[in-house]
Enzyme design. Structure first.
Site, PDB file in Angstrom:
ATOM      1  N   LYS A 295      78.648  84.030  -1.831  1.00  0.00           N
ATOM      2  CA  LYS A 295      77.303  84.595  -1.602  1.00  0.00           C
ATOM      3  C   LYS A 295      76.320  84.316  -2.753  1.00  0.00           C
ATOM      4  O   LYS A 295      75.120  84.220  -2.523  1.00  0.00           O
ATOM      5  CB  LYS A 295      77.394  86.104  -1.360  1.00  0.00           C
TER       6      LYS A 295
ATOM      7  N   LEU B 181      85.188  89.027  11.287  1.00  0.00           N
ATOM      8  CA  LEU B 181      84.953  89.388  12.693  1.00  0.00           C
ATOM      9  C   LEU B 181      83.725  88.665  13.245  1.00  0.00           C
ATOM     10  O   LEU B 181      83.404  88.806  14.425  1.00  0.00           O
ATOM     11  CB  LEU B 181      84.751  90.908  12.806  1.00  0.00           C
TER      12      LEU B 181
ATOM     13  N   GLY C 260      79.181 102.754  -6.026  1.00  0.00           N
ATOM     14  CA  GLY C 260      79.606 101.366  -6.198  1.00  0.00           C
ATOM     15  C   GLY C 260      78.452 100.481  -6.610  1.00  0.00           C
ATOM     16  O   GLY C 260      77.286 100.771  -6.282  1.00  0.00           O
TER      17      GLY C 260
ATOM     18  N   GLY D 153      78.691  96.791  -6.503  1.00  0.00           N
ATOM     19  CA  GLY D 153      79.082  95.417  -6.182  1.00  0.00           C
ATOM     20  C   GLY D 153      78.024  94.719  -5.345  1.00  0.00           C
ATOM     21  O   GLY D 153      76.844  95.093  -5.362  1.00  0.00           O
TER      22      GLY D 153
HETATM   23  P1  NAP Z   1      82.434  94.276  -4.201  1.00  0.00           P
HETATM   24  O1  NAP Z   1      81.348  93.343  -4.566  1.00  0.00           O
HETATM   25  O2  NAP Z   1      83.841  93.993  -4.614  1.00  0.00           O
HETATM   26  O3  NAP Z   1      82.023  95.737  -4.761  1.00  0.00           O
HETATM   27  C1  NAP Z   1      82.837  96.858  -4.668  1.00  0.00           C
HETATM   28  C2  NAP Z   1      82.336  97.950  -5.608  1.00  0.00           C
HETATM   29  O4  NAP Z   1      83.187  99.083  -5.449  1.00  0.00           O
HETATM   30  C3  NAP Z   1      82.358  97.568  -7.074  1.00  0.00           C
HETATM   31  O5  NAP Z   1      81.252  98.109  -7.728  1.00  0.00           O
HETATM   32  C4  NAP Z   1      83.628  98.236  -7.577  1.00  0.00           C
HETATM   33  O6  NAP Z   1      83.570  98.647  -8.913  1.00  0.00           O
HETATM   34  C5  NAP Z   1      83.668  99.487  -6.725  1.00  0.00           C
HETATM   35  N1  NAP Z   1      85.033 100.001  -6.588  1.00  0.00           N
HETATM   36  C6  NAP Z   1      86.094  99.354  -6.048  1.00  0.00           C
HETATM   37  N2  NAP Z   1      87.177 100.145  -6.078  1.00  0.00           N
HETATM   38  C7  NAP Z   1      86.801 101.298  -6.683  1.00  0.00           C
HETATM   39  C8  NAP Z   1      87.479 102.490  -7.040  1.00  0.00           C
HETATM   40  N3  NAP Z   1      88.774 102.670  -6.756  1.00  0.00           N
HETATM   41  N4  NAP Z   1      86.775 103.477  -7.657  1.00  0.00           N
HETATM   42  C9  NAP Z   1      85.450 103.305  -7.929  1.00  0.00           C
HETATM   43  N5  NAP Z   1      84.761 102.193  -7.625  1.00  0.00           N
HETATM   44  C10 NAP Z   1      85.425 101.202  -6.998  1.00  0.00           C
HETATM   45  O7  NAP Z   1      82.516  94.464  -2.614  1.00  0.00           O
HETATM   46  P2  NAP Z   1      81.274  94.464  -1.586  1.00  0.00           P
HETATM   47  O8  NAP Z   1      81.098  93.111  -1.040  1.00  0.00           O
HETATM   48  O9  NAP Z   1      80.132  95.144  -2.254  1.00  0.00           O
HETATM   49  O10 NAP Z   1      81.859  95.358  -0.391  1.00  0.00           O
HETATM   50  C11 NAP Z   1      82.088  96.732  -0.605  1.00  0.00           C
HETATM   51  C12 NAP Z   1      82.472  97.418   0.708  1.00  0.00           C
HETATM   52  O11 NAP Z   1      81.391  97.335   1.637  1.00  0.00           O
HETATM   53  C13 NAP Z   1      83.686  96.827   1.421  1.00  0.00           C
HETATM   54  O12 NAP Z   1      84.436  97.880   1.952  1.00  0.00           O
HETATM   55  C14 NAP Z   1      83.065  95.995   2.523  1.00  0.00           C
HETATM   56  O13 NAP Z   1      83.930  95.884   3.640  1.00  0.00           O
HETATM   57  C15 NAP Z   1      81.841  96.820   2.869  1.00  0.00           C
HETATM   58  N6  NAP Z   1      80.766  96.003   3.456  1.00  0.00           N
HETATM   59  C16 NAP Z   1      80.390  96.277   4.736  1.00  0.00           C
HETATM   60  C17 NAP Z   1      79.363  95.557   5.318  1.00  0.00           C
HETATM   61  C18 NAP Z   1      78.951  95.854   6.723  1.00  0.00           C
HETATM   62  O14 NAP Z   1      78.293  95.004   7.336  1.00  0.00           O
HETATM   63  N7  NAP Z   1      79.245  97.019   7.238  1.00  0.00           N
HETATM   64  C19 NAP Z   1      78.701  94.546   4.580  1.00  0.00           C
HETATM   65  C20 NAP Z   1      79.109  94.291   3.266  1.00  0.00           C
HETATM   66  C21 NAP Z   1      80.152  95.034   2.729  1.00  0.00           C
HETATM   67  P3  NAP Z   1      83.623  97.602 -10.171  1.00  0.00           P
HETATM   68  O15 NAP Z   1      82.337  96.860 -10.103  1.00  0.00           O
HETATM   69  O16 NAP Z   1      83.747  98.479 -11.326  1.00  0.00           O
HETATM   70  O17 NAP Z   1      84.818  96.732  -9.892  1.00  0.00           O
END
Ligand code: NAP
Length: 290
Positions: free
Chosen positions: A70, A20, A131, A133
């Site tokens: 990143k 976006l 989480g 990540g």
């Molecule tokens: P990421 O690096 O893939 O991390 C996701 C984390 O969630 C990982 O630790 C993963 O666990 C955990 N996870 C995923 N599915 C799960 C489940 N079913 N049960 C338990 N844990 C689960 O992704 P990210 O970049 O951090 O982004 C995460 C979220 O934040 C997304 O929804 C993204 O849209 C949002 N976000 C928003 C903004 C904003 O500006 N508002 C900015 C960044 C991100 P594992 O490590 O064990 O796989």
């Protein structure tokens, strides 16, 4: 209108078509009447180095960085800000003196709604982060900057969780950081003054999911803040549960807006950019103002 003098900004990612950021940044550029354009660049991981060299030769002014670049972009930059170094991820790159400079504006984005709306003393706050990540890293840094008493990160994979803990080394940001697996959550919720969802659980299209049960949410302390980084749907099930038990609910839209605001200020070298225009462009696109 694109002319011979148009300057180039953009976002690199793979895939990138759902970003976006072009919408938000181009709305601000149009409002300011500047001759810039912000373009999405789908760049496959193996092409990152070539793409960055190409950006330098065509005079790109700056760009956003999203998944999967990143972390991998770090060695391609001449300078990395202390916050991006501490987090280990860059989301904003700018050109200065013919060099690429990387920083991370996600921390600023995450903190903005907390600091503007709930400006308070955070020194007694227990932050529970769901989480481990990429986004969780910015949230840990943000909670450390607030001065939270404890920062507790919850993960499902003990090995990844341990790696997450160790990755901070001796950084001052990790002074109050502890990691736990999900089975510890029921015990931690009654202490969680700030509960942040950084997992994708509840994100469109799985809108009926929440990382917590309604009963768990009801065990948050009074005046707790439940913060979901997800911005679509809005509100998520997690935030609906929070509203039902009467705690403060914050969605991820303002973080998205404010990380973009911070980036655009760097590229345009301006102290202010039209934040309302950026927010409104996103709200309209997401159907939040109908
Ligand atoms: P990421 O690096 O893939 O991390 C996701 C984390 O969630 C990982 O630790 C993963 O666990 C955990 N996870 C995923 N599915 C799960 C489940 N079913 N049960 C338990 N844990 C689960 O992704 P990210 O970049 O951090 O982004 C995460 C979220 O934040 C997304 O929804 C993204 O849209 C949002 N976000 C928003 C903004 C904003 O500006 N508002 C900015 C960044 C991100 P594992 O490590 O064990 O796989």
């Amino acid at each position: 209108m694109i002319t011979g003098k148009t300057k180039l900004l953009g976002v690199i990612g793979y895939p990138v078509e759902h970003s976006l950021s072009p919408l938000m940044h181009n709305a601000a550029i149009a409002h300011l009447g500047l001759n810039y354009v912000y373009v999405p660049f789908p760049i496959e991981p193996q092409n990152l180095d070539t793409a960055i060299q190409g950006f330098a030769s065509v005079g790109v002014v700056g760009f956003s960085v999203t998944i999967p670049h990143k972390q991998t972009i770090l060695p391609l930059l001449s300078e990395i800000s202390p916050i991006a170094k501490a987090i280990g991820a860059v989301n904003t790159v700018s050109r200065k003196d013919n060099q690429w400079i990387g920083t991370n504006t996600d921390v600023e984005g995450f903190l903005a709604p907390l600091q503007t709306t709930y400006n308070q003393d955070w020194s007694q706050t227990v932050a529970v982060i769901l989480g481990n990540g990429g986004a969780a890293r910015a949230v840990v840094a943000g909670c450390a900057e607030l001065g939270c008493a404890k920062i507790l990160v919850i993960g499902r994979n003990p090995q990844k969780l341990e790696e997450f803990r160790n990755s901070w080394g001796n950084s001052h940001l990790a002074k109050n950081l502890h990691v736990h697996t999900w089975d510890a959550l029921p015990k931690l919720i009654p202490q969680a003054n700030l509960l942040v969802n950084t997992t994708p659980i509840g994100m469109y299209p799985k809108v009926e999911e929440s990382p917590l049960s309604a009963e768990e949410m009801a065990n948050l302390p009074p005046q707790a803040i439940a913060y979901d980084l997800i911005y679509t749907p809005n509100p998520t099930k997690f935030l609906q549960q929070a509203q039902q038990v009467g705690v403060i609910a914050i969605d991820g839209l303002e973080m998205l807006v404010q990380q973009g605001v911070a980036a655009l200020k760097i590229w345009l070298q301006r102290d202010t950019v039209p934040v309302d225009v950026m927010r409104q462009a996103l709200r309209q696109h997401l159907g939040l103002d109908e």
